[in-house]
Design an enzyme around this catalytic site. Structure first.
Site, short mmCIF file in Angstrom:
data_model
loop_
_atom_site.label_atom_id
_atom_site.label_comp_id
_atom_site.label_asym_id
_atom_site.label_seq_id
_atom_site.Cartn_x
_atom_site.Cartn_y
_atom_site.Cartn_z
N GLU A 260 0.38 4.72 5.71
CA GLU A 260 0.12 4.69 4.27
C GLU A 260 -0.80 5.82 3.84
OE1 GLU A 260 0.55 -0.10 4.75
OE2 GLU A 260 -1.43 0.86 4.64
N SER B 50 -1.91 1.25 8.19
CA SER B 50 -2.87 2.14 7.51
C SER B 50 -2.61 3.62 7.77
CB SER B 50 -4.30 1.79 7.94
OG SER B 50 -4.66 0.51 7.48
N ARG C 263 1.24 12.80 -9.62
CA ARG C 263 1.10 14.24 -9.40
C ARG C 263 2.38 15.00 -9.77
NH1 ARG C 263 -3.41 14.00 -10.10
NH2 ARG C 263 -5.12 14.26 -8.64
N ASP D 105 0.69 14.67 -1.40
CA ASP D 105 -0.25 15.62 -2.03
C ASP D 105 0.02 17.04 -1.54
OD1 ASP D 105 -1.62 14.04 -3.79
OD2 ASP D 105 -3.46 13.89 -2.62
N ARG E 105 0.83 -1.22 0.00
CA ARG E 105 0.00 0.00 0.00
C ARG E 105 0.86 1.26 0.00
NH1 ARG E 105 -5.40 0.05 2.72
NH2 ARG E 105 -4.44 1.55 4.14
N HIS F 114 2.42 15.34 -13.40
CA HIS F 114 1.50 16.40 -13.81
C HIS F 114 2.15 17.78 -13.64
CE1 HIS F 114 -2.24 13.67 -13.04
NE2 HIS F 114 -1.71 13.49 -14.24
N SER G 279 8.84 0.83 8.28
CA SER G 279 9.84 0.23 9.16
C SER G 279 11.26 0.59 8.76
CB SER G 279 9.70 -1.30 9.13
OG SER G 279 10.02 -1.81 7.85
#
Length: 206
Positions: A173, A170, A79, A181, A68, A82, A110
């Site tokens: 990630e 999670s 991005r 972003d 992930r 772009h 990790s």
């Protein structure tokens, strides 16, 4: 014999078991957003800002991540493309050899993921710079990097839920996606180009 209309009337929304989970879904989404805000409050933004001049001066940018984390880094690569950078994803069939003057953004919570550490070692051997995006500054990956940007999230095997209520890595990630972003948005604000200009680089073979 029961008609179709009667069958539809026989199943009322209140009787649909999955609707009982709506409250839990809302609670979990709010928990995830709250954890990301908490993570964002603990970031060292002066440290992370040091990525920007490295991106702007690199001849080419390579990104690496597994699982992930790799998906988050692919989103970051898109991005950056772009924005106008020459960007490659490590491991893709058309990715060229890394060389001196290039930059590798390597993501591993990790800092021990074998494939990512190996990629970083090869980048260093080739004379390229490595920036690590990790949970810890004490790892084989960090030792190879010129800059280590810390996302103070939970490790994948931290099952105690002391850092995050979410499963595995999670929090890290998600944070990785949001942070990259934010880096893109910062670059865009520095050298503003109309969205229409960036859109000309958007994939058109979809």
């Amino acid at each position: 014999m029961e008609t179709k209309a009667n069958q539809e009337k026989s199943v009322q929304p209140a009787e649909m078991p999955f609707l009982k989970q709506a409250g839990q879904l809302k609670k979990n989404l709010n928990m995830i957003l709250s954890e990301q805000l908490h993570l964002a409050a603990k970031l060292d933004y002066e440290q992370i800002a040091r990525i920007i001049p490295e991106l702007m001066t690199a001849e080419r940018i390579f990104v690496a991540g597994a699982g992930r984390s790799g998906l988050s880094m692919k989103a970051a690569a898109m991005r950056l493309m772009h924005f106008g950078f020459q960007v490659y994803v490590a491991g893709e069939t058309t990715t060229p050899a890394i060389r001196k003057g290039d930059l590798l953004l390597a993501a591993s919570g990790s800092g021990t993921t074998t494939s990512i550490v190996n990629s970083a070692q090869k980048a260093v051997n080739a004379g390229a710079k490595v920036i690590a995006l990790s949970v810890t500054a004490d790892s084989p990956l960090a030792a190879l990097a010129e800059l280590v940007c810390i996302l103070p999230a939970a490790q994948k095997q931290d099952h105690g839920k002391t850092v995050s209520q979410q499963y595995a890595g999670s929090l890290y990630e998600q944070g990785l996606l949001l942070l990259t972003d934010a880096i893109f948005q910062t670059l865009w604000a520095m050298e503003y180009s109309p969205a229409e200009t960036l859109w000309t680089r958007h994939a058109n073979l979809e």
